[in-house]
Design a protein around this motif. Sequence first.
Motif, PDB file in Angstrom:
ATOM      1  N   PHE A 259     -38.688 -56.039  -4.840  1.00 42.60           N
ATOM      2  CA  PHE A 259     -38.543 -57.328  -4.020  1.00 42.60           C
ATOM      3  C   PHE A 259     -39.805 -57.626  -3.079  1.00 42.60           C
ATOM      4  O   PHE A 259     -40.546 -58.663  -3.194  1.00 42.60           O
ATOM      5  CB  PHE A 259     -37.190 -57.394  -3.476  1.00 42.60           C
ATOM      6  CG  PHE A 259     -37.531 -58.685  -2.299  1.00 42.60           C
ATOM      7  CD1 PHE A 259     -37.495 -59.729  -3.131  1.00 42.60           C
ATOM      8  CD2 PHE A 259     -37.661 -58.590  -1.009  1.00 42.60           C
ATOM      9  CE1 PHE A 259     -37.452 -61.102  -2.242  1.00 42.60           C
ATOM     10  CE2 PHE A 259     -37.638 -59.770  -0.341  1.00 42.60           C
ATOM     11  CZ  PHE A 259     -37.323 -60.864  -0.845  1.00 42.60           C
ATOM     12  N   LEU A 260     -40.157 -56.602  -2.530  1.00 41.35           N
ATOM     13  CA  LEU A 260     -41.408 -56.911  -1.478  1.00 41.35           C
ATOM     14  C   LEU A 260     -42.778 -56.739  -2.294  1.00 41.35           C
ATOM     15  O   LEU A 260     -43.694 -57.365  -1.586  1.00 41.35           O
ATOM     16  CB  LEU A 260     -41.320 -55.691  -0.357  1.00 41.35           C
ATOM     17  CG  LEU A 260     -40.049 -55.785   0.682  1.00 41.35           C
ATOM     18  CD1 LEU A 260     -40.085 -54.538   1.602  1.00 41.35           C
ATOM     19  CD2 LEU A 260     -40.221 -56.956   1.179  1.00 41.35           C
ATOM     20  N   ASP A 261     -42.737 -55.905  -3.315  1.00 39.52           N
ATOM     21  CA  ASP A 261     -44.211 -55.882  -3.958  1.00 39.52           C
ATOM     22  C   ASP A 261     -45.150 -57.121  -3.758  1.00 39.52           C
ATOM     23  O   ASP A 261     -46.382 -56.841  -3.532  1.00 39.52           O
ATOM     24  CB  ASP A 261     -44.039 -55.255  -5.339  1.00 39.52           C
ATOM     25  CG  ASP A 261     -45.307 -54.964  -5.833  1.00 39.52           C
ATOM     26  OD1 ASP A 261     -45.922 -53.742  -5.345  1.00 39.52           O
ATOM     27  OD2 ASP A 261     -45.701 -55.373  -6.843  1.00 39.52           O
ATOM     28  N   PRO A 262     -44.666 -58.160  -4.362  1.00 42.30           N
ATOM     29  CA  PRO A 262     -45.487 -59.495  -4.331  1.00 42.30           C
ATOM     30  C   PRO A 262     -46.216 -59.685  -2.931  1.00 42.30           C
ATOM     31  O   PRO A 262     -47.048 -60.300  -2.656  1.00 42.30           O
ATOM     32  CB  PRO A 262     -44.896 -60.377  -4.843  1.00 42.30           C
ATOM     33  CG  PRO A 262     -43.563 -59.897  -5.489  1.00 42.30           C
ATOM     34  CD  PRO A 262     -43.370 -58.370  -4.747  1.00 42.30           C
TER      35      PRO A 262
ATOM     36  N   GLU B 195     -51.122 -51.769   1.808  1.00 49.11           N
ATOM     37  CA  GLU B 195     -49.790 -51.496   1.710  1.00 49.11           C
ATOM     38  C   GLU B 195     -49.621 -50.608   0.434  1.00 49.11           C
ATOM     39  O   GLU B 195     -48.887 -49.840   0.197  1.00 49.11           O
ATOM     40  CB  GLU B 195     -49.075 -52.501   2.100  1.00 49.11           C
ATOM     41  CG  GLU B 195     -49.005 -53.064   3.553  1.00 49.11           C
ATOM     42  CD  GLU B 195     -48.457 -53.979   4.000  1.00 49.11           C
ATOM     43  OE1 GLU B 195     -48.296 -54.621   5.109  1.00 49.11           O
ATOM     44  OE2 GLU B 195     -48.070 -54.999   3.058  1.00 49.11           O
ATOM     45  N   ARG B 196     -50.134 -51.506  -0.678  1.00 57.00           N
ATOM     46  CA  ARG B 196     -49.677 -51.081  -1.984  1.00 57.00           C
ATOM     47  C   ARG B 196     -50.515 -49.602  -2.283  1.00 57.00           C
ATOM     48  O   ARG B 196     -49.683 -48.697  -2.947  1.00 57.00           O
ATOM     49  CB  ARG B 196     -50.266 -51.977  -2.974  1.00 57.00           C
ATOM     50  CG  ARG B 196     -49.536 -52.937  -3.398  1.00 57.00           C
ATOM     51  CD  ARG B 196     -49.980 -53.833  -4.552  1.00 57.00           C
ATOM     52  NE  ARG B 196     -48.970 -55.067  -4.565  1.00 57.00           N
ATOM     53  CZ  ARG B 196     -49.384 -56.216  -4.455  1.00 57.00           C
ATOM     54  NH1 ARG B 196     -50.665 -56.472  -3.870  1.00 57.00           N
ATOM     55  NH2 ARG B 196     -48.658 -57.482  -4.440  1.00 57.00           N
ATOM     56  N   ASP B 197     -51.431 -49.267  -1.565  1.00 58.18           N
ATOM     57  CA  ASP B 197     -52.156 -48.025  -1.857  1.00 58.18           C
ATOM     58  C   ASP B 197     -51.213 -46.853  -1.059  1.00 58.18           C
ATOM     59  O   ASP B 197     -50.833 -45.815  -1.640  1.00 58.18           O
ATOM     60  CB  ASP B 197     -53.361 -47.837  -0.960  1.00 58.18           C
ATOM     61  CG  ASP B 197     -54.373 -46.580  -1.269  1.00 58.18           C
ATOM     62  OD1 ASP B 197     -54.124 -46.149  -2.211  1.00 58.18           O
ATOM     63  OD2 ASP B 197     -54.618 -46.095  -0.071  1.00 58.18           O
ATOM     64  N   ILE B 198     -50.491 -47.299   0.211  1.00 52.66           N
ATOM     65  CA  ILE B 198     -49.653 -46.419   1.012  1.00 52.66           C
ATOM     66  C   ILE B 198     -48.220 -46.246   0.001  1.00 52.66           C
ATOM     67  O   ILE B 198     -47.799 -45.105  -0.113  1.00 52.66           O
ATOM     68  CB  ILE B 198     -49.409 -46.864   2.261  1.00 52.66           C
ATOM     69  CG1 ILE B 198     -50.549 -46.996   3.037  1.00 52.66           C
ATOM     70  CG2 ILE B 198     -48.177 -46.034   2.744  1.00 52.66           C
ATOM     71  CD1 ILE B 198     -51.348 -45.731   3.325  1.00 52.66           C
ATOM     72  N   VAL B 199     -47.864 -47.375  -0.601  1.00 53.61           N
ATOM     73  CA  VAL B 199     -46.697 -47.290  -1.608  1.00 53.61           C
ATOM     74  C   VAL B 199     -46.924 -46.286  -2.780  1.00 53.61           C
ATOM     75  O   VAL B 199     -46.181 -45.337  -3.190  1.00 53.61           O
ATOM     76  CB  VAL B 199     -46.266 -48.866  -2.116  1.00 53.61           C
ATOM     77  CG1 VAL B 199     -45.444 -48.578  -3.192  1.00 53.61           C
ATOM     78  CG2 VAL B 199     -45.804 -49.317  -0.887  1.00 53.61           C
TER      79      VAL B 199
ATOM     80  N   ARG C 136     -41.598 -55.208  11.329  1.00 53.06           N
ATOM     81  CA  ARG C 136     -40.328 -56.129  11.649  1.00 53.06           C
ATOM     82  C   ARG C 136     -40.174 -57.193  10.598  1.00 53.06           C
ATOM     83  O   ARG C 136     -38.943 -57.515   9.887  1.00 53.06           O
ATOM     84  CB  ARG C 136     -40.337 -56.864  13.027  1.00 53.06           C
ATOM     85  CG  ARG C 136     -39.824 -55.927  14.086  1.00 53.06           C
ATOM     86  CD  ARG C 136     -39.721 -56.539  15.409  1.00 53.06           C
ATOM     87  NE  ARG C 136     -40.978 -57.069  15.913  1.00 53.06           N
ATOM     88  CZ  ARG C 136     -41.768 -56.354  16.653  1.00 53.06           C
ATOM     89  NH1 ARG C 136     -41.635 -55.194  17.002  1.00 53.06           N
ATOM     90  NH2 ARG C 136     -42.976 -56.943  17.048  1.00 53.06           N
ATOM     91  N   GLU C 137     -41.366 -57.542  10.066  1.00 52.48           N
ATOM     92  CA  GLU C 137     -41.472 -58.800   8.988  1.00 52.48           C
ATOM     93  C   GLU C 137     -40.790 -58.115   7.877  1.00 52.48           C
ATOM     94  O   GLU C 137     -39.792 -58.842   6.949  1.00 52.48           O
ATOM     95  CB  GLU C 137     -42.773 -59.283   8.706  1.00 52.48           C
ATOM     96  CG  GLU C 137     -42.784 -60.369   7.745  1.00 52.48           C
ATOM     97  CD  GLU C 137     -44.328 -60.727   7.480  1.00 52.48           C
ATOM     98  OE1 GLU C 137     -44.527 -61.340   6.305  1.00 52.48           O
ATOM     99  OE2 GLU C 137     -45.222 -60.366   7.994  1.00 52.48           O
ATOM    100  N   LEU C 138     -41.462 -57.075   7.257  1.00 54.91           N
ATOM    101  CA  LEU C 138     -40.962 -56.534   5.952  1.00 54.91           C
ATOM    102  C   LEU C 138     -39.403 -55.939   6.234  1.00 54.91           C
ATOM    103  O   LEU C 138     -38.609 -56.029   5.025  1.00 54.91           O
ATOM    104  CB  LEU C 138     -41.721 -55.352   5.546  1.00 54.91           C
ATOM    105  CG  LEU C 138     -43.306 -55.727   5.324  1.00 54.91           C
ATOM    106  CD1 LEU C 138     -44.327 -54.521   4.742  1.00 54.91           C
ATOM    107  CD2 LEU C 138     -43.146 -56.848   4.044  1.00 54.91           C
ATOM    108  N   ILE C 139     -39.047 -55.236   7.115  1.00 58.72           N
ATOM    109  CA  ILE C 139     -37.790 -54.877   7.408  1.00 58.72           C
ATOM    110  C   ILE C 139     -36.645 -56.121   7.251  1.00 58.72           C
ATOM    111  O   ILE C 139     -35.703 -56.155   6.639  1.00 58.72           O
ATOM    112  CB  ILE C 139     -37.467 -53.910   8.418  1.00 58.72           C
ATOM    113  CG1 ILE C 139     -38.081 -52.685   8.284  1.00 58.72           C
ATOM    114  CG2 ILE C 139     -35.868 -53.676   8.650  1.00 58.72           C
ATOM    115  CD1 ILE C 139     -38.180 -51.539   9.327  1.00 58.72           C
ATOM    116  N   GLY C 140     -37.237 -57.024   7.944  1.00 59.67           N
ATOM    117  CA  GLY C 140     -36.204 -58.407   7.885  1.00 59.67           C
ATOM    118  C   GLY C 140     -36.223 -58.887   6.631  1.00 59.67           C
ATOM    119  O   GLY C 140     -34.879 -59.176   6.203  1.00 59.67           O
TER     120      GLY C 140
END
Length: 147
Positions: free
Chosen positions: A76-79, A85-89, A132-136
């Motif tokens: 869900f968050l990928d886009p 962040e994608r590199d870390i993922v 906080r934004e992504l966890i929310g």
Amino acid sequence: MSGGDNKELEGGWFPFPPSRPVRLIPPIVLAYIGDAIYEVAVRQYLISLPNLRPHHLHRTATNLVSAKAQSRILSFLDPMLTEEERDIVRQGRNAKSGSLPKNADVLEYRHATAFECLIGYLYYVEHHDRLRELIGQAIEYMVNPAE
């Protein structure tokens, strides 16, 4: 620390910075702290709700922090993720954990590890607003999935 010291702690919530620069911390170690950070956030969310029965809290928390849930959250968050962040993922997804998943298939487990790695990374680089934004967004998505 003295009892009267109200200064905000540098380096996160606790006065224990990582032993090396964040980019040198293995992804599986970032996932280790990310798992804890996400679990605390879920528990704080649940305690903010009116139903505080312990069994309900535990059951709901388990549904939100499972590898299956975290794998769905990452999709869900990928886009919404930045290239950094994608590199870390990617690093988290490719990390070898040394253990086998108990209640998830290997792909879900790797995606969950990638999600936790991202959370740990954002925590240690002190991107707390983004954290906080992504966890929310993650909790909102799991609690109120789009029809």
